[in-house]
Write an enzyme that holds these catalytic residues in place. Structure first.
Site, PDB file in Angstrom:
ATOM      1  N   HIS A 117       1.023  -1.007   0.405  1.00 55.21           N
ATOM      2  CA  HIS A 117       0.449   0.071  -0.252  1.00 55.21           C
ATOM      3  C   HIS A 117       1.220   1.439   0.457  1.00 55.21           C
ATOM      4  CE1 HIS A 117      -0.325   0.042   4.985  1.00 55.21           C
ATOM      5  NE2 HIS A 117       0.309   0.986   4.820  1.00 55.21           N
ATOM      6  N   ASP A 255       1.241  -7.805   2.143  1.00 54.23           N
ATOM      7  CA  ASP A 255       1.347  -6.501   1.764  1.00 54.23           C
ATOM      8  C   ASP A 255       2.796  -5.688   1.916  1.00 54.23           C
ATOM      9  OD1 ASP A 255       0.573  -3.586   1.858  1.00 54.23           O
ATOM     10  OD2 ASP A 255      -1.032  -3.515   3.383  1.00 54.23           O
ATOM     11  N   SER A 690       3.664   2.350   8.525  1.00 50.19           N
ATOM     12  CA  SER A 690       3.704   1.106   7.244  1.00 50.19           C
ATOM     13  C   SER A 690       4.748   0.809   6.977  1.00 50.19           C
ATOM     14  CB  SER A 690       3.000   1.852   6.385  1.00 50.19           C
ATOM     15  OG  SER A 690       1.696   1.740   6.790  1.00 50.19           O
TER      16      SER A 690
HETATM   17  N1  ARG Z   1      -4.719   1.036   7.940  1.00 53.00           N
HETATM   18  C1  ARG Z   1      -3.490   1.532   7.785  1.00 53.00           C
HETATM   19  C2  ARG Z   1      -3.148   2.755   8.880  1.00 53.00           C
HETATM   20  O1  ARG Z   1      -3.599   3.460   7.909  1.00 53.00           O
HETATM   21  C3  ARG Z   1      -3.808   0.507   5.921  1.00 53.00           C
HETATM   22  C4  ARG Z   1      -4.278  -0.348   5.334  1.00 53.00           C
HETATM   23  C5  ARG Z   1      -3.750  -0.532   3.936  1.00 53.00           C
HETATM   24  N2  ARG Z   1      -4.626  -1.981   3.371  1.00 53.00           N
HETATM   25  C6  ARG Z   1      -5.847  -1.347   3.337  1.00 53.00           C
HETATM   26  N3  ARG Z   1      -6.658  -2.459   2.927  1.00 53.00           N
HETATM   27  N4  ARG Z   1      -6.378  -0.274   3.491  1.00 53.00           N
HETATM   28  O2  ARG Z   1      -1.714   2.147   8.403  1.00 53.00           O
END
Ligand code: ARG
Length: 757
Positions: A117, A255, A690
């Site tokens: 991502h 990911d 991330s």
């Molecule tokens: N929730 C994560 C964050 O904001 C991002 C994950 C990305 N994946 C997704 N399916 N949106 O740090």
């Protein structure tokens, strides 16, 4: 209240008791019928200490790590704590910032691994109508086929961290005016940065504030500008589970993705050019033959963006009753607007879809924080803690300054919040439209360029130019005028509903009379005028304007530029008002925080601020609010059961086939008998982390942090180790997909792994 003090002390005594752990279990031969856990316990004298260890939270600064030496030793960590204090030594020298995400070097040839991502921009930029890389993923057949990740993509490699507190704070107290104090702090920071970057092309320096302005650090980064996309798996592997699984567990996302850092032949950062060569990092992470198991020690190093733990009870209440509910309300409406736009199909639908993902992610985050705050005693605990602090401070003459600082901070904040509704409307209108915010940026940029470089506002200096121009190139990939207009319209409607005094800026903006009510017809008329006559979405137009003069800009017929020039005085006036507040708080907050540190009587980690941090803990499951207990690992064989064939549970055929074969090679631990996909650990992370490498006690790469569980979201405000979990993609899943699904053999070899499947 007394209970509260005990609770606060307990948090630090958890660390202490773990630190005193020492050798707990005797090293004797395991019983013949022992369970794997029992075997591990007898083989590893630190197992019990790890089981008992509960992460008290803390995204620690490298310089704080030596203070954790005893705890780390008691947990059986081989790596000396001191080696985690030096950003130029392995393993920290392998950890880099992508500006918003984290990554790590995994080969001597500049290969970098991060989250899937985190490379979406690069995939979008390189997609063509014939080949949608966002969907299909990408694997460079050879080095020369690696794709430019875009002119704005950077890799920041920390070279040095130094304490500059004295240089920034020196005799600040002598300045009594808040705005002057702010300006002086800003000037000192700019001077430090300028001195650090002088005659050192490729070096970017940054001053960061810790503990609410109590401490300042200067970080020197090598700024790598030629970043290339090497490999990203198929979207339905990399983002398996999509938004439904976001912030959720159990999880089955692969990911991960790879970039490579390139520099000029002289080894210095250079713009993208075919003749550039791979960057040779000081160190790179290696992958252990054995991955992690439940209960194992792990740590994560990365660049967390922001947390809000050191704050007053009033700030917490303000967030819970004003900021978050309003954010959530607006996000819901945006989601609905975007869903409508998606029905239109075409380009707008694609852009609206991408935007909606981001809005949804933020919406869930703030909803999670709010739920956490509301469904727990966090607010009450905070108030009780502050009460105890006040009593403690009042009990002794020398500590009264802390109490005075706290109450001064409180009244200053109350003053700031008095303008909330008015501020919110203005900021929302300006930020809702990319065209309007670009126009305001251009107007400011041109104005600042008239000043000598050193006197320009941070962000508008020579050193910012290449990034600013680079960002213009990716504007079109994000921008859609239908989305832009729908958001601006919504924010104008919200503002129009305010009492006239709170929305004075709207009157000239909409070409209306002061006394009239502002209705939708007027808003739509103004929007027609703006969008029908603007050419600002053309890159060439923006670039020309950025390089023009205030005079030329004043002659521009573009309605967004005209509007920007009209709004700029208000933008600057609000900015200056806020700077005055910040300058005033700059002399109050550090005193309050100093008192807080004394009161807590132990180590405290500063709030996240996009600088390099470390969090350590163990691989472990958790129990959710409904009492369901989760194991810390998911496995590949669970995917077919979850796979409905419908997005986002629609794994590519090649993945399902490989799973059906059950050929796991060396990637499946004996205890599981199958390849693990994702795992949980009680590590303390937030947005910005991330892509962060999750490492074992030897500093070897075992996973990539990519998300957190919903229950843990409120940890941005108060860390709760019992239910906060980091979700990481297991490196064995990465390797197995590379080997069994994508045939990324050359890359595997570069990682030191011989493909076998
Ligand atoms: N929730 C994560 C964050 O904001 C991002 C994950 C990305 N994946 C997704 N399916 N949106 O740090």
């Amino acid at each position: 209240m007394a209970r509260m003090t005990i609770r606060v002390l307990l948090v630090s005594s958890v660390v202490l008791s773990a630190a005193c752990g020492g050798s707990l279990a005797a090293t004797t031969a395991p019983e013949p019928n022992a369970t794997p856990a029992q075997v591990a316990a007898t083989l590893d004298p630190h197992t019990e200490a790890r089981t008992r260890f509960q992460n008290p939270g803390g995204m620690w600064m490298p310089r704080q790590m030596p203070e954790h030496a005893d705890t780390l030793a008691s947990l059986g960590v081989a790596l000396p704590a001191a080696s985690l204090s030096d950003p130029t030594q392995a393993p920290l020298s392998a950890v880099v910032s992508l500006g918003g995400c984290t990554a790590s070097f995994v080969s001597p040839e500049g290969l970098v691994v991060t989250n899937h991502h985190c490379v979406q921009g690069a995939l979008q930029l390189n997609s063509t109508p014939e080949n949608n890389l966002v969907e299909n993923g990408f694997l460079a057949a050879s080095r020369d086929k690696e794709l430019p990740a875009g002119p704005a993509q950077r890799i920041y490699v920390a070279q040095k961290i130094s304490d500059v507190t004295a240089a920034v704070r020196h005799e600040l107290e002598a300045i009594t005016d808040g705005l002057q104090r702010f300006n002086e702090i800003e000037k000192r920071q700019k001077d430090l940065v300028a001195a650090c970057e002088k005659d050192r092309p490729g070096i970017k320096c940054q001053v960061s504030s810790f503990f609410k302005g109590s401490e300042f650090q200067l970080t020197e980064y090598l700024e790598i500008r030629d970043v290339r996309l090497v490999y990203a798996p198929h979207r339905r592997i990399g983002n398996y589970g999509g938004e439904i699984d976001n912030w959720a567990w159990p999880r089955h996302s692969g990911d991960y993705s790879f970039y490579r850092a390139y520099v000029g032949k002289d080894g210095l950062p250079a713009d993208h050019a075919p003749e550039n060569v791979p960057f040779h990092p000081r160190s790179h992470l290696t992958i252990p033959a054995q991955g992690v198991a439940p209960g194992d020690f792990v740590f994560v190093a990365g660049y967390p963006g922001a947390t809000h733990r050191i704050q007053t009870a009033a700030e917490m209440t303000h967030a819970a009753t004003w900021m978050h509910p309003r954010y959530i309300e607006k996000a819901h409406k945006k989601m609905a607007l975007l869903a409508e736009l998606e029905k239109q199909g075409g380009e707008t639908a694609i852009k609206a879809g991408v935007t909606r993902q981001g809005v949804q992610n933020g919406l869930e985050k703030y909803q999670g924080i709010l739920d956490g705050l509301k469904n727990s005693d966090m607010l009450q605990s905070k108030q009780a803690e502050e009460q105890a602090f006040s009593e403690w401070a009042a009990a002794e003459k020398t500590r009264e300054q802390y109490l005075a600082a706290l109450s001064a901070v409180r009244s200053k904040l109350a003053e700031v919040w008095a303008a909330d509704a008015k501020d919110e409307a203005f900021h929302d209108v300006v930020a809702s439209s990319q065209l309007l915010s670009q126009a305001i940026f251009i107007a400011r940029w041109v104005e600042e360029q008239q000043k000598p470089d050193a006197q320009r506002k941070p962000g508008y200096q020579q050193r910012d130019e290449s990034r600013v121009l680079g960002t213009q190139k990716s504007f079109a990939k994000r921008f859609d005028r239908n989305v832009d207009r729908a958001f601006l319209r919504y924010m104008l409607q919200r503002a129009a509903a305010l009492p006239a005094a709170d929305r004075a800026f709207l009157v000239p903006m909409l070409g209306a009379q002061r006394s009239t009510t502002l209705d939708d017809a007027q808003i739509d008329k103004a929007l027609d005028q703006l969008y029908q006559n603007s050419t600002l979405e053309q890159e060439a137009v923006r670039l020309t304007l950025l390089k023009s003069t205030p005079k030329a800009l004043a002659r521009s017929k573009d309605p967004f530029i005209k509007l920007a020039l009209q709004l700029t005085p208000t933008v600057k006036q609000l900015e200056q008002r806020d700077e005055r507040y910040m300058g005033e708080l700059a002399s109050l907050s550090p005193t309050y925080v100093q008192g807080l540190l004394m009161f807590k009587g132990g180590m405290m980690a500063p709030d996240a601020n996009s600088t390099l941090r470390i969090s350590y803990g163990t691989v472990r499951g958790y129990q959710n609010a409904k009492g369901v207990t989760y194991e810390p690992f998911t496995t590949a064989t669970q995917i077919p059961g979850k796979n409905t064939g419908e997005s986002p549970f629609d794994a590519p055929k090649k993945l399902l086939e490989a799973i059906a074969k059950k050929e796991w090679g060396p990637y499946a631990p004996a205890a599981l008998g199958v390849v693990p996909v994702d795992f949980l650990a009680d590590l303390d992370i937030t947005g910005g982390n991330s892509g962060s490498p999750v490492m074992n006690g030897k500093g070897e790469l075992v996973g990539l942090a990519f998300d957190g569980n919903y229950e843990g979201l409120a940890s941005d405000v108060v860390f709760r180790g019992e239910n906060t979990r980091t979700i990481a993609c297991d490196i064995r899943y990465v390797l197995w997909v590379m080997d069994a699904v994508d045939g990324a053999d050359a890359l595997l070899r570069e990682l030191g792994v011989e493909p076998v499947l």
